[in-house]
Write a protein that holds these residues in place. Structure first.
Motif, PDB file in Angstrom:
ATOM      1  N   ILE A   1      99.994 -52.328 -36.295  1.00  0.00           N
ATOM      2  CA  ILE A   1      98.959 -51.533 -36.684  1.00  0.00           C
ATOM      3  C   ILE A   1      99.506 -50.045 -36.316  1.00  0.00           C
ATOM      4  N   ASP A   2      99.375 -49.103 -37.290  1.00  0.00           N
ATOM      5  CA  ASP A   2      99.601 -47.773 -36.840  1.00  0.00           C
ATOM      6  C   ASP A   2      98.433 -46.917 -36.786  1.00  0.00           C
ATOM      7  N   TYR A   3      97.268 -47.484 -36.312  1.00  0.00           N
ATOM      8  CA  TYR A   3      96.290 -46.774 -35.968  1.00  0.00           C
ATOM      9  C   TYR A   3      95.580 -47.003 -34.719  1.00  0.00           C
ATOM     10  N   SER A   4      94.601 -46.468 -34.001  1.00  0.00           N
ATOM     11  CA  SER A   4      94.258 -46.585 -32.798  1.00  0.00           C
ATOM     12  C   SER A   4      93.082 -47.820 -32.958  1.00  0.00           C
ATOM     13  N   VAL A   5      93.023 -48.645 -31.844  1.00  0.00           N
ATOM     14  CA  VAL A   5      91.833 -49.667 -32.002  1.00  0.00           C
ATOM     15  C   VAL A   5      91.144 -49.350 -30.747  1.00  0.00           C
TER      16      VAL A   5
ATOM     17  N   LYS B   1      82.593 -59.003 -38.255  1.00  0.00           N
ATOM     18  CA  LYS B   1      81.895 -57.610 -37.450  1.00  0.00           C
ATOM     19  C   LYS B   1      82.422 -57.243 -36.222  1.00  0.00           C
ATOM     20  N   GLU B   2      83.212 -58.476 -35.609  1.00  0.00           N
ATOM     21  CA  GLU B   2      83.799 -57.877 -34.227  1.00  0.00           C
ATOM     22  C   GLU B   2      84.937 -56.950 -34.531  1.00  0.00           C
TER      23      GLU B   2
ATOM     24  N   ARG C   1      87.093 -51.285 -34.513  1.00  0.00           N
ATOM     25  CA  ARG C   1      87.923 -50.360 -35.455  1.00  0.00           C
ATOM     26  C   ARG C   1      89.183 -51.056 -35.870  1.00  0.00           C
ATOM     27  N   LEU C   2      89.349 -52.253 -35.844  1.00  0.00           N
ATOM     28  CA  LEU C   2      90.524 -53.119 -36.561  1.00  0.00           C
ATOM     29  C   LEU C   2      90.609 -53.160 -37.853  1.00  0.00           C
TER      30      LEU C   2
END
Length: 145
Positions: A34-38, A51-52, A57-58
């Protein structure tokens, strides 16, 4: 009729044995970096619903992502950090005896003087139909015995 039942029983037994042998030797599981922040911190987290996944923000809102989570669960994990950073190509994820093994050959040397390396997040993708007991799987990192 009796012959059909006997043949069916034999076929069922053999297919169970094949599935059992595959799990014993270790199924390679797909994962992606993953190249973004969760919006979550921790070692491992199971995400089972769309929903989860939206809440942390996954994933983003889309019918495609909603369909993905209806068929799949995701184990979110972190690897690397500290002295050394891992790249996704250095990671191997396998399933054996209901244990997901996250394998990485961490360098066996002194920490470099450059400071701390950043870790990366990964998603282990579990097909809910292929692994109906996905919620009971355990995750074991490379450094755990």
């Amino acid at each position: 009729m009796k012959k059909n039942i006997i043949v069916f029983t034999i076929i069922l037994f053999l297919s169970c044995k094949v599935a059992q042998n595959q799990t014993k030797k270790g199924d390679k599981l797909p994962f992606r970096a993953i190249d973004y922040s969760v919006k979550w911190e921790g070692k491992v987290r199971l995400v089972t619903t769309y929903k989860e996944a939206l809440r942390i923000r996954l994933t983003s809102k889309s019918k495609k992502n909603e369909r993905f989570y209806s068929k799949n669960a995701v184990y979110l994990f972190e690897v690397g950090g500290g002295c050394f950073g891992a790249s996704p190509s250095e990671i191997s994820v396998t399933l054996k005896n209901n244990i997901i093994n996250i394998n990485w050959e961490e360098p066996n040397e002194l920490c470099p003087e450059v400071g701390e390396m950043s870790a990366f997040w990964g998603e282990i993708i579990i097909n809910k139909k292929d692994y109906p007991n996905y919620e009971r799987l355990k995750v074991k990192y490379y450094w755990e015995e």
